[in-house]
Scaffold this active site. Structure first.
Site, mmCIF file in Angstrom:
data_model
loop_
_atom_site.group_PDB
_atom_site.id
_atom_site.type_symbol
_atom_site.label_atom_id
_atom_site.label_comp_id
_atom_site.label_asym_id
_atom_site.label_seq_id
_atom_site.Cartn_x
_atom_site.Cartn_y
_atom_site.Cartn_z
ATOM 1 N N GLY A 38 1.089 -1.805 0.553
ATOM 2 C CA GLY A 38 0.452 -0.099 0.413
ATOM 3 C C GLY A 38 1.302 1.180 0.006
ATOM 4 N N GLY A 40 1.446 5.765 1.042
ATOM 5 C CA GLY A 40 0.478 6.607 1.555
ATOM 6 C C GLY A 40 1.116 8.336 1.628
ATOM 7 N N THR A 41 0.486 8.664 2.048
ATOM 8 C CA THR A 41 1.438 10.475 2.018
ATOM 9 C C THR A 41 2.928 10.194 2.676
ATOM 10 O OG1 THR A 41 -0.752 11.212 3.327
ATOM 11 C CG2 THR A 41 1.540 12.312 2.967
ATOM 12 N N VAL A 45 4.561 0.885 1.969
ATOM 13 C CA VAL A 45 5.194 -0.171 2.179
ATOM 14 C C VAL A 45 4.561 -1.228 1.305
ATOM 15 C CG1 VAL A 45 4.537 -1.663 4.137
ATOM 16 C CG2 VAL A 45 4.139 0.317 4.557
ATOM 17 N N LYS A 64 8.995 -0.303 5.419
ATOM 18 C CA LYS A 64 7.964 0.990 4.451
ATOM 19 C C LYS A 64 9.613 2.069 4.048
ATOM 20 C CE LYS A 64 5.971 2.840 7.850
ATOM 21 N NZ LYS A 64 5.891 3.615 9.201
ATOM 22 N N ASP A 166 -1.829 9.371 18.098
ATOM 23 C CA ASP A 166 -1.865 9.133 16.355
ATOM 24 C C ASP A 166 -2.882 7.451 16.814
ATOM 25 O OD1 ASP A 166 -2.941 9.819 14.648
ATOM 26 O OD2 ASP A 166 -1.030 9.543 13.815
#
Length: 370
Positions: A38, A40-41, A45, A64, A166
């Site tokens: 996937g 993300g910002t 990963v 990552k 978070d």
């Protein structure tokens, strides 16, 4: 406070942090060994399938990495967060915190992080249940998640002296059929002082990043001093997610969108604006989605659905959905949701109180579910 959010699938990418076993220095090879889990910002990963060694099959890793277009901007923020997260995780030894396996530099000089692997994230599970109209997460699974993550938070707050900062469903990893749940993503965690607090006035270099939808009221109100109970409020909203199957407040605001007859095509990538300061660990569950997104905060008229509708709800307790009829098995879960989301931090239970409550009720829950 960072006001970025992780709205439901049409308006956000799923978060799947699959991470795996790494005990020696590694070199990150090019495809096809790397398979995208996937994006993300600022980061992606990858699953890295390792070749057998000495006749033994080795488990895969998840690595990552910083995206190339992010590197092109020469912004060191994401690389610094990976190093910061690695520094934290190598010190955290707890069964309910995702295990650190290693960090290695790529040939371009950037850092990559490898971690223990889990099956999926709680957020991905809840999205699938929502899309398939399956109703709330089974009480036994929610109860297991609450106990496991409460243990992790108790360790963080009392021994590691850290605020996660978070907490949300996509930062809760699940192994198997809820055999064990683990807390992940410590890139924006903050140190707690001897009093278990964070004094922003005395420590101006510290900044609560978090994700807007899950932020506690003291963050929204820009309090000068917060404590570990900020995590507890966010945890209460994770409990809410298991009941509502949508992020906090999103169900209510989505109803506003329905009333104004805005469809999925109108709320599209063209109308979505990415916050560049969004936490670097909001990772998608599928490779088809390319970016995390948030709602554009512009309106054509006063009635149009916008980010402002979500922001007005930050730091409040969302109403439970009326569509689901919860059985008595959920009584303890609903009670914890209300306790954790009390407006005043002193009225919220500690993580230790939560897991002790779960242990005291475990026999009753198990009996009722048999």
């Amino acid at each position: 406070m960072d006001t970025s959010e992780t709205p439901r699938r049409q308006l956000r990418n799923s978060h799947l942090e699959n991470v795996q076993n790494l005990s020696t220095p590694i070199r990150i090879p090019p495809s096809p060994m790397l398979k995208t889990l996937g994006m993300g910002t600022g980061v992606s990963v990858y699953r890295l399938d390792r070749s057998p060694r000495l006749g033994q099959i080795r488990s895969p890793w998840a690595v990552k990495k910083i995206l190339k277009n992010t590197l092109a901007k020469k912004d060191k923020l994401f690389d610094e967060r990976i190093v910061y997260e690695a520094d934290i995780l190598r010190k955290l030894k707890h069964p309910n915190i995702v295990g650190y396996r290693g960090i290695v530099k790529s040939t371009d000089g950037t850092n990559n992080l490898a971690l223990e692997m889990c099956t999926t994230s709680l957020g991905s599970i809840l999205e699938e249940r929502h899309d398939e109209h399956l109703g709330p997460l089974p009480a036994r699974h929610t109860f297991k998640m609450i106990m496991d993550i409460a243990h992790a938070l108790d360790f963080l707050h009392t021994e590691a002296k850290l605020l996660h900062g978070d907490l949300k469903s996509f930062n809760v990893l699940v192994k198997g059929e809820f055999e064990i749940c683990k807390l992940c993503d410590f890139g924006v965690s903050l140190p707690l002082d001897d009093k278990g607090e964070i004094n922003f006035q005395k420590n101006p270099q510290l900044n609560y990043v978090g994700t807007g939808l899950w932020s506690p009221p003291e963050i929204v109100d820009e309090a000068e001093i917060i404590d570990s109970k900020a995590d507890i409020f966010s945890f209460g909203l994770v409990i809410y997610e298991t009941l509502a199957l949508v992020p906090p407040h999103f169900g209510t605001v989505a109803e506003l969108a329905d009333e104004t007859e805005i469809d999925d095509d109108e709320v599209s990538k063209e109308n979505i604006e990415q916050d560049p300061t969004m936490d670097d660990d909001d990772v998608a569950a599928t490779a088809d989605d390319e970016e995390d997104t948030e709602l554009d905060d512009t309106k054509e008229n006063d009635d149009e659905f916008s980010l402002a509708d979500l922001e007005s709800a930050y730091g409040t307790r969302p109403p439970l959905p009326v569509a689901f009829q919860l059985s008595d098995d959920y009584n303890c879960i609903v009670e914890l949701f209300y306790l954790c989301t009390n407006a005043l931090s002193e009225d919220r239970p500690s993580a230790r109180t939560i897991w002790q409550c779960c242990e005291n009720n475990a026999a009753n829950i198990t009996t009722s579910l048999e």
